[in-house]
Write a protein that holds these residues in place. Structure first.
Motif, mmCIF file in Angstrom:
data_model
loop_
_atom_site.group_PDB
_atom_site.id
_atom_site.type_symbol
_atom_site.label_atom_id
_atom_site.label_comp_id
_atom_site.label_asym_id
_atom_site.label_seq_id
_atom_site.Cartn_x
_atom_site.Cartn_y
_atom_site.Cartn_z
ATOM 1 N N THR A 76 57.133 14.982 12.383
ATOM 2 C CA THR A 76 57.619 16.020 13.323
ATOM 3 C C THR A 76 56.630 17.380 13.074
ATOM 4 O O THR A 76 55.380 17.186 12.677
ATOM 5 C CB THR A 76 59.196 16.771 12.837
ATOM 6 N N TYR A 77 56.850 18.726 13.208
ATOM 7 C CA TYR A 77 55.781 19.791 13.017
ATOM 8 C C TYR A 77 56.649 21.090 12.429
ATOM 9 O O TYR A 77 57.866 21.260 12.578
ATOM 10 C CB TYR A 77 55.248 20.173 14.334
ATOM 11 N N CYS A 78 55.463 21.924 12.097
ATOM 12 C CA CYS A 78 56.238 23.328 11.318
ATOM 13 C C CYS A 78 56.662 24.237 12.277
ATOM 14 O O CYS A 78 57.762 24.482 12.695
ATOM 15 C CB CYS A 78 55.345 23.440 10.118
ATOM 16 N N GLY A 79 55.576 25.200 12.659
ATOM 17 C CA GLY A 79 55.878 26.337 13.463
ATOM 18 C C GLY A 79 56.694 27.317 12.736
ATOM 19 O O GLY A 79 57.015 28.214 13.442
ATOM 20 N N LEU A 80 56.468 27.510 11.338
ATOM 21 C CA LEU A 80 57.113 28.774 10.966
ATOM 22 C C LEU A 80 56.035 29.848 10.929
ATOM 23 O O LEU A 80 56.327 31.083 10.267
ATOM 24 C CB LEU A 80 57.653 28.327 9.468
ATOM 25 N N CYS A 81 54.782 29.544 11.444
ATOM 26 C CA CYS A 81 53.871 30.564 11.855
ATOM 27 C C CYS A 81 53.255 29.886 13.002
ATOM 28 O O CYS A 81 53.589 28.898 13.718
ATOM 29 C CB CYS A 81 53.030 31.070 10.620
ATOM 30 N N HIS A 82 51.926 30.294 13.089
ATOM 31 C CA HIS A 82 51.245 30.037 14.393
ATOM 32 C C HIS A 82 50.566 28.434 14.374
ATOM 33 O O HIS A 82 50.782 28.028 15.575
ATOM 34 C CB HIS A 82 49.898 30.918 14.538
ATOM 35 N N PRO A 83 49.977 27.844 13.377
ATOM 36 C CA PRO A 83 49.237 26.820 13.790
ATOM 37 C C PRO A 83 50.024 25.487 14.079
ATOM 38 O O PRO A 83 49.549 24.346 14.607
ATOM 39 C CB PRO A 83 48.714 26.452 12.312
ATOM 40 N N ARG A 84 51.483 25.538 13.855
ATOM 41 C CA ARG A 84 52.067 24.051 14.226
ATOM 42 C C ARG A 84 51.584 22.767 13.479
ATOM 43 O O ARG A 84 51.213 21.798 13.955
ATOM 44 C CB ARG A 84 52.027 23.870 15.801
ATOM 45 N N CYS A 85 51.694 22.742 12.097
ATOM 46 C CA CYS A 85 51.217 21.730 11.217
ATOM 47 C C CYS A 85 51.960 20.871 11.328
ATOM 48 O O CYS A 85 53.191 21.106 11.527
ATOM 49 C CB CYS A 85 51.028 22.285 9.694
ATOM 50 N N GLY A 86 51.543 19.534 11.218
ATOM 51 C CA GLY A 86 52.268 18.139 11.208
ATOM 52 C C GLY A 86 53.151 18.175 9.835
ATOM 53 O O GLY A 86 52.635 18.315 8.977
ATOM 54 N N LEU A 87 54.386 17.804 10.156
ATOM 55 C CA LEU A 87 55.229 17.528 9.039
ATOM 56 C C LEU A 87 55.776 16.043 8.979
ATOM 57 O O LEU A 87 55.900 15.613 10.270
ATOM 58 C CB LEU A 87 56.387 18.510 8.910
ATOM 59 N N VAL A 88 56.198 15.781 7.996
ATOM 60 C CA VAL A 88 57.074 14.201 7.804
ATOM 61 C C VAL A 88 58.252 14.752 6.969
ATOM 62 O O VAL A 88 58.379 15.198 6.160
ATOM 63 C CB VAL A 88 56.411 13.298 7.087
ATOM 64 N N PHE A 89 59.271 14.262 7.838
ATOM 65 C CA PHE A 89 60.743 14.452 7.142
ATOM 66 C C PHE A 89 61.261 13.138 6.596
ATOM 67 O O PHE A 89 61.271 12.215 7.191
ATOM 68 C CB PHE A 89 61.791 14.659 8.266
ATOM 69 N N ASP A 90 61.812 13.190 5.620
ATOM 70 C CA ASP A 90 62.648 11.973 5.045
ATOM 71 C C ASP A 90 64.203 12.212 5.601
ATOM 72 O O ASP A 90 64.781 13.467 5.452
ATOM 73 C CB ASP A 90 62.684 11.927 3.637
ATOM 74 N N ILE A 91 64.771 11.309 6.278
ATOM 75 C CA ILE A 91 66.079 11.488 6.808
ATOM 76 C C ILE A 91 66.941 10.550 5.977
ATOM 77 O O ILE A 91 66.568 9.214 5.980
ATOM 78 C CB ILE A 91 66.141 11.042 8.397
ATOM 79 N N GLU A 92 68.204 10.806 5.626
ATOM 80 C CA GLU A 92 69.060 10.135 5.059
ATOM 81 C C GLU A 92 70.484 10.455 5.827
ATOM 82 O O GLU A 92 70.746 11.613 5.769
ATOM 83 C CB GLU A 92 69.106 10.684 3.557
ATOM 84 N N ASN A 93 71.313 9.568 6.280
ATOM 85 C CA ASN A 93 72.396 9.710 6.824
ATOM 86 C C ASN A 93 72.179 10.949 7.954
ATOM 87 O O ASN A 93 73.029 11.560 7.988
ATOM 88 C CB ASN A 93 73.597 10.031 5.858
ATOM 89 N N GLY A 94 71.405 10.661 8.784
ATOM 90 C CA GLY A 94 71.027 11.805 9.897
ATOM 91 C C GLY A 94 70.461 13.243 9.302
ATOM 92 O O GLY A 94 70.426 13.973 10.104
ATOM 93 N N LYS A 95 70.422 13.390 8.166
ATOM 94 C CA LYS A 95 70.202 14.596 7.351
ATOM 95 C C LYS A 95 68.759 14.654 6.909
ATOM 96 O O LYS A 95 68.218 13.821 6.234
ATOM 97 C CB LYS A 95 71.120 14.835 6.268
ATOM 98 N N ALA A 96 67.991 15.745 7.385
ATOM 99 C CA ALA A 96 66.618 15.683 6.644
ATOM 100 C C ALA A 96 66.701 16.324 5.115
ATOM 101 O O ALA A 96 67.272 17.015 4.916
ATOM 102 C CB ALA A 96 65.767 16.925 7.283
ATOM 103 N N VAL A 97 66.042 15.236 4.173
ATOM 104 C CA VAL A 97 66.303 15.511 2.847
ATOM 105 C C VAL A 97 64.947 15.850 2.015
ATOM 106 O O VAL A 97 64.995 16.163 0.877
ATOM 107 C CB VAL A 97 66.981 14.679 2.140
ATOM 108 N N GLY A 98 64.147 15.582 2.903
ATOM 109 C CA GLY A 98 62.661 15.811 2.413
ATOM 110 C C GLY A 98 61.640 16.187 3.155
ATOM 111 O O GLY A 98 61.820 16.139 4.333
ATOM 112 N N VAL A 99 60.614 17.065 3.066
ATOM 113 C CA VAL A 99 59.595 17.768 3.840
ATOM 114 C C VAL A 99 58.118 17.346 3.202
ATOM 115 O O VAL A 99 58.243 17.889 2.009
ATOM 116 C CB VAL A 99 60.059 18.952 4.393
ATOM 117 N N ARG A 100 57.417 17.129 4.010
ATOM 118 C CA ARG A 100 55.973 17.090 3.488
ATOM 119 C C ARG A 100 54.866 17.116 4.527
ATOM 120 O O ARG A 100 55.065 16.892 5.759
ATOM 121 C CB ARG A 100 55.619 15.948 2.474
ATOM 122 N N GLY A 101 53.802 17.305 4.368
ATOM 123 C CA GLY A 101 52.559 17.213 5.175
ATOM 124 C C GLY A 101 52.385 15.964 6.004
ATOM 125 O O GLY A 101 52.589 14.934 5.177
#
Ligand SMILES: Nc1nc2c(c(=O)[nH]1)N[C@H]1C(S)=C(S)[C@@H](COP(=O)(O)OP(=O)(O)OC[C@H]3O[C@@H](n4cnc5c(=O)[nH]c(N)nc54)[C@H](O)[C@@H]3O)O[C@H]1N2
Ligand SMILES: Nc1nc2c(c(=O)[nH]1)N[C@H]1C(S)=C(S)[C@@H](COP(=O)(O)OP(=O)(O)OC[C@H]3O[C@@H](n4cnc5c(=O)[nH]c(N)nc54)[C@H](O)[C@@H]3O)O[C@H]1N2
Ligand code: SF4
Ligand SMILES: [Mo]
Length: 730
Positions: free
Chosen positions: A7-32
């Motif tokens: 996925t992607y960030c967007g908490l400011c301008h650049p829209r950096c790429g993110l990866v979510f760890d998903i468990e039971n439909g919920k995002a539980v981890g985030v990293r670049g």
């Protein structure tokens, strides 16, 4: 079982790429996202707040309708259908009664798509979009279009000299800061022009601690040295510019001695830095908000900077200041084309508030820029002429809400914008918003501005929706990380929902925003899903394309003397003006307000008025901070950590004191964007919005604004500091 989603960030301008760890439909981890083709796994500290933000208990999850008096903090949860039906019905009634111009819109900064809001407002028929665009980047864009027919973001990666001018990417733009540190390791020369000794100054060859608000004088001084010493690109100037002789005349007075007296710099520094910039090729001179936020001088600073780039021969070369879009990115249907600027009639355009005083930043200037731009091939230049540099002046809009002059403005919409925090004179903004017949806000959280609304619509986070993100050189897909929670929706769904209830059905043919992305990508033969798979499109840049096409200006050349400015009654050559409130501009006032104030220097992890409700962010930066030099604090018998009062002729607020020898003893530096979500929403408290809000100190009446664009000052103001205890005793 855990799965990974890109996925992607967007908490400011650049829209950096993110990866979510998903468990039971919920995002539980985030990293670049290491596979992201641009950001390659790099992310800043703010991105780690994404999960806290996504699942925060204070998020607005359903449409809300005001119950009881405005600002009383009482809301009723209603359905999207009901909220859109009622909002549209009221907008329609107000339009019938007063005309479409009765609706104002306050915009934010690159959090959502922006073209959808302009599409709606153009189709509705109102020219009264307003907000920070008068001061943030867009003035530079408009000025650069008038000067050389395009907007440039320097090629730091290949430059041999980088001038960081009023820009602090170490706090404001994480990818650029990484690039600058790499450049320094590669032996690139760095010049920093900033009143504070920012981390960029620590790695610079020359640091120029300039007096705030005087940058255009330094630029004129640089130009004089460069011209007198023959350090300019004679061939380029001769073949590709107009007005050089006039320029030479206006810079003649700006001797290093005179510039030193204005700027607080010394003559050797001024001469050495001008030579270093002009002699090192290729060089890039950055845009910086420090120069945009200085009111009366902001526009001419942008002009002088554009002229410096041109006469040194750095325009459209590798490592300099590239211009135009590249193939095939320029073929993708752009924001400008999605905005439907043609939908708003000449009659409605003529009603734009503030454009009589600041025509260059209203339709008259924008239309002239556009007309010249259209002389260039569309894939090269058209896509960038979006309406972001054609807006109403916020001062005139709020005054019209209060006075009905020149006509009644009775309704407003704010989306991804918190005008009570971001714009000067928040008490006036408050009175104006409170007086409306209809105020609609689209938000993540209940903010001070949202608390004054009739309807609040819940917005989904970036990771709950998609985006097509492009620069002039690349286009990447920003994929959804999780399905929207509760009843949160993206801005496209909001505007489309309102639009189709207001007679705009045929202009919103795409049911979802992903269908819009497919439409945009059709000219390059891709769908959004295919672009995700392909991991972006990258063009190959060609340089000096002006040799083939010329520049998109009235003369087809770089206009050192601007014909567009001249036609619109603005100074066609850069001029320096002393700030109306300054040591020499108002010596009597200076005795009462003996310090120079800059506000809004960026700090992590906050982004403008956001993140104040996130515990991890508040732990890192719990209070609003004002910074003084230790010597100044000592003279005032103030100690680090105490709360002090800061006053300008406009108003006063309180903040917690920090001391630092990184700024001049004659200066004060303060955070902006502060309110307190933990406090009471209902009036009179309104989350403490006036207590530590830097904009209480900032004016926006015409004498403080740049006469060309109406840029108001958030910096270079006069202030004084007071001990709160002493005051209480008096
Ligand atoms: N952490 C964080 N990052 C952000 C944002 C945020 O709110 N927080 N906001 C984003 C937005 S919308 C923008 S516009 C950018 C802005 O990003 P920047 O351009 O980096 O803006 P600032 O930090 O406001 O100001 C940059 C520098 O200008 C200096 N300065 C102040 N007055 C003057 C002056 O008169 N002359 C000169 N030469 N320098 C001066 C300040 O000391 C400061 O170091 O940041 C973006 N990134
Ligand atoms: N004193 C002073 N004032 C300044 C500045 C300064 O340096 N000094 N900087 C100025 C600059 S450069 C700028 S750009 C402006 C910024 O001004 P604004 O863009 O108005 O910024 P915020 O005040 O943070 O308000 C943004 C609001 O949008 C909400 N939001 C965020 N993302 C979304 C989304 O995806 N959808 C919806 N619906 N809402 C969302 C946030 O919760 C927040 O309440 O401030 C300006 N104001
Ligand atoms: S907040 Fe950080 S990670 Fe997110 S887009 Fe901005 S720079 Fe990138
Ligand atoms: Mo900004």
């Amino acid at each position: 079982m855990k799965t990974q989603v890109r996925t992607y960030c967007g908490l400011c301008h650049p829209r950096c790429g993110l990866v979510f760890d998903i468990e039971n439909g919920k995002a539980v981890g985030v990293r670049g996202d290491k596979d992201h083709p641009v950001t390659k796994g790099l992310v800043c500290a703010r991105s780690r707040l994404m999960l806290e933000h996504l699942y925060h208990p204070d998020r607005i999850n359903y449409p809300l309708k005001r119950k009881g008096a405005r600002g009383s903090g009482q809301w009723e949860q209603i359905s999207w259908e009901q909220a859109l039906d009622e909002a549209a019905e009221k907008l329609d009634a107000l339009r019938s009664r007063y005309g479409a111009e009765t609706l104002a819109f306050t915009h934010g900064t690159s959090r959502t798509y922006h073209w959808d809001e302009r599409r709606f407002n153009n189709l509705f028929g109102t020219p009264n979009i307003c907000g920070a665009n008068n001061i943030c980047m867009c003035p530079s864009q408009a000025v650069e279009y008038a000067t050389y027919g395009g907007f440039t973001w320097g090629d730091m990666r290949h430059a041999q000299c980088v001038v960081i001018w009023g820009y602090a990417p170490s706090k404001s733009n994480f990818p650029d800061w990484a690039g600058l540190k790499q450049a320094q390791k590669n032996g690139v020369k760095i010049i920093v022009v900033d009143p504070r000794r920012i981390p960029e100054a620590d790695i610079a060859d020359i640091w120029l601690p300039i007096r705030p608000g005087t940058d255009v004088a330094l630029m004129l001084g640089w130009l004089k040295i460069i011209i007198d010493e023959g350090l300019y690109d004679t061939d380029f100037v001769e073949r590709w510019t107009v007005g050089f002789a006039d320029l030479k005349k206006v810079v003649a007075a700006y001797t290093p001695e005179k510039v030193a007296a204005i700027t607080w710099l010394d003559t050797e520094q001024i001469v050495a830095s001008a030579r270093l910039y002009a002699n090192t090729k290729p060089a890039t001179l950055t845009w910086g908000f420090g120069t945009d936020k200085q009111g009366i001088n902001a526009t001419q600073t942008a002009r002088a900077r554009a002229i410096l780039r041109a006469v040194t021969g750095n325009l459209d070369i590798q490592g300099g200041e590239p211009l135009g879009w590249v193939e095939p990115v320029g073929k993708i249907i752009s924001e400008a084309e999605l905005e439907k600027t043609e939908a708003i009639s000449a009659e409605q355009r003529a009603k734009q508030l503030g454009a009589d005083r600041y025509p260059f930043f209203g339709y008259p200037g924008w239309e002239r820029n556009l007309e010249n731009n259209r002389k260039l091939p569309p894939d090269y230049m058209h896509p960038s002429m979006a309406g972001i540099s054609c807006i109403a002046h916020a001062h005139s809009v709020f005054e019209a809400m209060l006075s009905d002059k020149p006509y009644p403005v009775r309704a407003a919409i704010s989306l991804a914008s918190n005008p009570l925090l971001s714009l000067p004179n928040p008490r006036r903004t408050y009175e104006a918003l409170k007086s409306l017949d209809l105020y609609i806000v689209n938000e993540y959280y209940m903010t001070p501005s949202a608390a004054l609304a009739d309807y609040v619509f819940p917005s989904c986070s970036t990771v709950e929706t998609t985006q097509l993100w492009h620069s002039a050189d690349f286009c990447v897909a920003c994929p959804r990380g999780v399905e929207p929670l509760f009843e949160r929706r993206n801005s496209y769904d909001f505007w489309r929902g309102l639009g189709i209830r207001l007679g705009q059905e045929k202009d919103w043919p795409w049911q979802t925003v992903e269908e819009v992305w497919d439409h945009c990508l059709a000219p390059v033969g891709l769908t959004f899903a295919q672009l995700v798979e392909q991991n972006g499109i990258f063009g190959k840049r060609e340089y000096r394309r002006y040799e083939q096409y010329g520049f998109g200006t009235p003369s087809g050349k770089v206009e050192l003397r601007s014909r567009i400015f001249e036609e619109l009654g603005a100074e066609p050559l850069p001029v320096y003006r002393e700030m109306p409130h300054s040591p020499t501009g108002s010596p009597e006032l200076y005795k009462q307000y003996p310090l120079i104030l800059i506000t809004g220097s960026r700090f992590m992890p906050m982004y403008h008025s956001e993140q104040r409700q996130l515990p991890s962010a508040r732990r890192r930066h719990p209070d609003p901070i004002v910074t003084l030099h230790p010597q100044t604090a000592q003279e005032m018998e103030m100690v680090e950590g105490e709360w002090i009062r800061i006053a300008t002729p406009q108003g006063s607020i309180c903040m917690r004191l920090k001391t630092s020898d990184r700024l001049d003893p004659r200066m004060v530096d303060m955070d902006h964007g502060w309110w307190f979500p933990e406090r009471q929403e209902a009036l009179p408290e309104l989350f403490g919005v006036f207590e530590a809000n830097a904009n209480v100190l900032c004016p926006d009446s015409p004498e403080f604004c740049s006469p060309e664009i109406g840029s108001w000052p958030h910096s270079a103001l006069l202030c004084r500091v007071e001990k709160i205890a002493t005051q209480a005793q008096q």
